[in-house]
Design an enzyme around this catalytic site. Structure first.
Site, PDB file in Angstrom:
ATOM      1  N   ARG A 211      34.648  67.672  55.341  1.00 29.85           N
ATOM      2  CA  ARG A 211      34.545  69.014  54.765  1.00 29.85           C
ATOM      3  C   ARG A 211      34.561  68.978  53.234  1.00 29.85           C
ATOM      4  O   ARG A 211      33.847  69.744  52.592  1.00 29.85           O
ATOM      5  CB  ARG A 211      35.641  69.916  55.340  1.00 29.85           C
TER       6      ARG A 211
ATOM      7  N   GLU B  93      36.653  72.125  75.976  1.00 24.57           N
ATOM      8  CA  GLU B  93      35.446  72.221  75.143  1.00 24.57           C
ATOM      9  C   GLU B  93      34.379  71.205  75.562  1.00 24.57           C
ATOM     10  O   GLU B  93      33.190  71.502  75.511  1.00 24.57           O
ATOM     11  CB  GLU B  93      35.830  72.037  73.667  1.00 24.57           C
TER      12      GLU B  93
ATOM     13  N   TYR C 147      34.230  80.386  71.261  1.00 25.47           N
ATOM     14  CA  TYR C 147      35.275  80.765  70.295  1.00 25.47           C
ATOM     15  C   TYR C 147      36.132  81.929  70.793  1.00 25.47           C
ATOM     16  O   TYR C 147      36.703  82.664  69.983  1.00 25.47           O
ATOM     17  CB  TYR C 147      34.642  81.119  68.943  1.00 25.47           C
TER      18      TYR C 147
ATOM     19  N   HIS D  48      33.092  71.318  63.510  1.00 28.75           N
ATOM     20  CA  HIS D  48      34.185  71.796  64.352  1.00 28.75           C
ATOM     21  C   HIS D  48      34.806  70.592  65.035  1.00 28.75           C
ATOM     22  O   HIS D  48      34.096  69.645  65.370  1.00 28.75           O
ATOM     23  CB  HIS D  48      33.667  72.756  65.434  1.00 28.75           C
TER      24      HIS D  48
ATOM     25  N   LYS E 240      27.938  71.759  62.429  1.00 31.34           N
ATOM     26  CA  LYS E 240      27.589  73.189  62.352  1.00 31.34           C
ATOM     27  C   LYS E 240      26.244  73.397  61.643  1.00 31.34           C
ATOM     28  O   LYS E 240      25.724  72.493  60.976  1.00 31.34           O
ATOM     29  CB  LYS E 240      28.718  73.942  61.641  1.00 31.34           C
TER      30      LYS E 240
ATOM     31  N   ASN F 235      31.633  75.439  57.159  1.00 33.88           N
ATOM     32  CA  ASN F 235      32.502  74.288  56.884  1.00 33.88           C
ATOM     33  C   ASN F 235      32.109  73.015  57.643  1.00 33.88           C
ATOM     34  O   ASN F 235      32.953  72.185  57.971  1.00 33.88           O
ATOM     35  CB  ASN F 235      33.978  74.665  57.066  1.00 33.88           C
TER      36      ASN F 235
HETATM   37  P1  ATP Z   1      37.155  74.604  63.958  1.00 34.63           P
HETATM   38  O1  ATP Z   1      37.800  75.350  65.087  1.00 34.63           O
HETATM   39  O2  ATP Z   1      35.767  75.092  63.625  1.00 34.63           O
HETATM   40  O3  ATP Z   1      37.229  73.127  64.127  1.00 34.63           O
HETATM   41  P2  ATP Z   1      39.529  74.896  62.449  1.00 34.63           P
HETATM   42  O4  ATP Z   1      40.232  74.515  63.713  1.00 34.63           O
HETATM   43  O5  ATP Z   1      39.801  74.090  61.219  1.00 34.63           O
HETATM   44  O6  ATP Z   1      37.974  74.866  62.641  1.00 34.63           O
HETATM   45  P3  ATP Z   1      40.132  77.623  63.129  1.00 34.63           P
HETATM   46  O7  ATP Z   1      41.352  78.262  62.635  1.00 34.63           O
HETATM   47  O8  ATP Z   1      40.075  77.161  64.547  1.00 34.63           O
HETATM   48  O9  ATP Z   1      39.777  76.397  62.137  1.00 34.63           O
HETATM   49  O10 ATP Z   1      38.918  78.606  62.853  1.00 34.63           O
HETATM   50  C1  ATP Z   1      37.672  78.421  63.513  1.00 34.63           C
HETATM   51  C2  ATP Z   1      36.553  78.611  62.528  1.00 34.63           C
HETATM   52  O11 ATP Z   1      36.531  79.960  62.105  1.00 34.63           O
HETATM   53  C3  ATP Z   1      36.681  77.797  61.234  1.00 34.63           C
HETATM   54  O12 ATP Z   1      36.124  76.521  61.325  1.00 34.63           O
HETATM   55  C4  ATP Z   1      35.918  78.630  60.250  1.00 34.63           C
HETATM   56  O13 ATP Z   1      34.525  78.332  60.331  1.00 34.63           O
HETATM   57  C5  ATP Z   1      36.165  80.032  60.737  1.00 34.63           C
HETATM   58  N1  ATP Z   1      37.254  80.643  59.974  1.00 34.63           N
HETATM   59  C6  ATP Z   1      38.572  80.363  60.054  1.00 34.63           C
HETATM   60  N2  ATP Z   1      39.282  81.110  59.201  1.00 34.63           N
HETATM   61  C7  ATP Z   1      38.378  81.883  58.564  1.00 34.63           C
HETATM   62  C8  ATP Z   1      38.463  82.879  57.557  1.00 34.63           C
HETATM   63  N3  ATP Z   1      39.642  83.243  57.043  1.00 34.63           N
HETATM   64  N4  ATP Z   1      37.308  83.452  57.150  1.00 34.63           N
HETATM   65  C9  ATP Z   1      36.114  83.110  57.668  1.00 34.63           C
HETATM   66  N5  ATP Z   1      35.972  82.176  58.622  1.00 34.63           N
HETATM   67  C10 ATP Z   1      37.070  81.569  59.060  1.00 34.63           C
HETATM   68 MG    MG Z   2      39.848  75.422  65.611  1.00 38.42          MG
END
Ligand code: ATP
Ligand code: MG
Length: 137
Positions: free
Chosen positions: A102, A126, A49, A115, A9, A112
């Site tokens: 992370r 994806e 997304y 992804h 990211k 973070n």
């Molecule tokens: P990713 O999809 O990026 O691999 P993830 O699967 O761990 O991460 P998801 O639940 O899919 O997490 O959320 C997608 C992304 O949205 C997260 O990586 C984070 O950057 C953002 N995100 C998730 N929860 C929050 C939150 N509560 N506040 C802000 N951003 C969030």
């Molecule tokens: Mg995710």
């Protein structure tokens, strides 16, 4: 062989830790099958997304993902989807286990660092979203 999508990211690209993150993958049995550095526009990030469209953080997420270049990769290896998720650590770096990407490189739940696809089905979607068949080697 199983494949998964990884994105380094904008926060991690800005920090200059692309190589360090790629080393985690290559040192743990994940091979880079495809890779490119790109800057996402709002439309592309929003489509990628789409599953999070109704979540309260969707706007911030798209804004963050378009804030600078990212590195997109297809990683290949045994159990690639789960292995990548393990190497990444929890979504919120404060909760991520020591030694995970992370925990070591991320600042906050939105910035973070990486992804990773969360299932085989999403990995397939994806990877196709970013790469043509000819680009996966
Ligand atoms: P990713 O999809 O990026 O691999 P993830 O699967 O761990 O991460 P998801 O639940 O899919 O997490 O959320 C997608 C992304 O949205 C997260 O990586 C984070 O950057 C953002 N995100 C998730 N929860 C929050 C939150 N509560 N506040 C802000 N951003 C969030
Ligand atoms: Mg995710």
């Amino acid at each position: 062989m199983e494949k998964t999508l990884s994105i380094i990211k904008p926060d991690a690209v800005k920090k200059g830790v692309i190589g360090k993150i790629i080393d985690r993958f290559e040192s743990n049995g994940l091979r880079i099958a495809a890779m490119k550095k790109i800057k996402l526009d709002e439309k592309t990030a929003g489509e990628f997304y789409e599953v999070h469209k109704e979540r309260p953080f969707f706007g911030e997420l798209v804004e963050f993902m378009t804030s600078g270049p990212v590195v997109v990769m297809a990683l290949e290896g045994e159990g690639a989807v789960l292995k990548n998720r393990e190497l990444m650590g929890a979504t919120d770096p404060k909760e991520a286990e020591k030694g995970t990407i992370r925990a070591d490189f991320a600042e906050s739940i939105d910035a973070n660092a990486v992804h990773g696809s969360d299932s085989l089905e999403n990995a397939d979607r994806e990877i196709k979203f970013f790469f043509s068949k000819e680009e996966i080697l």
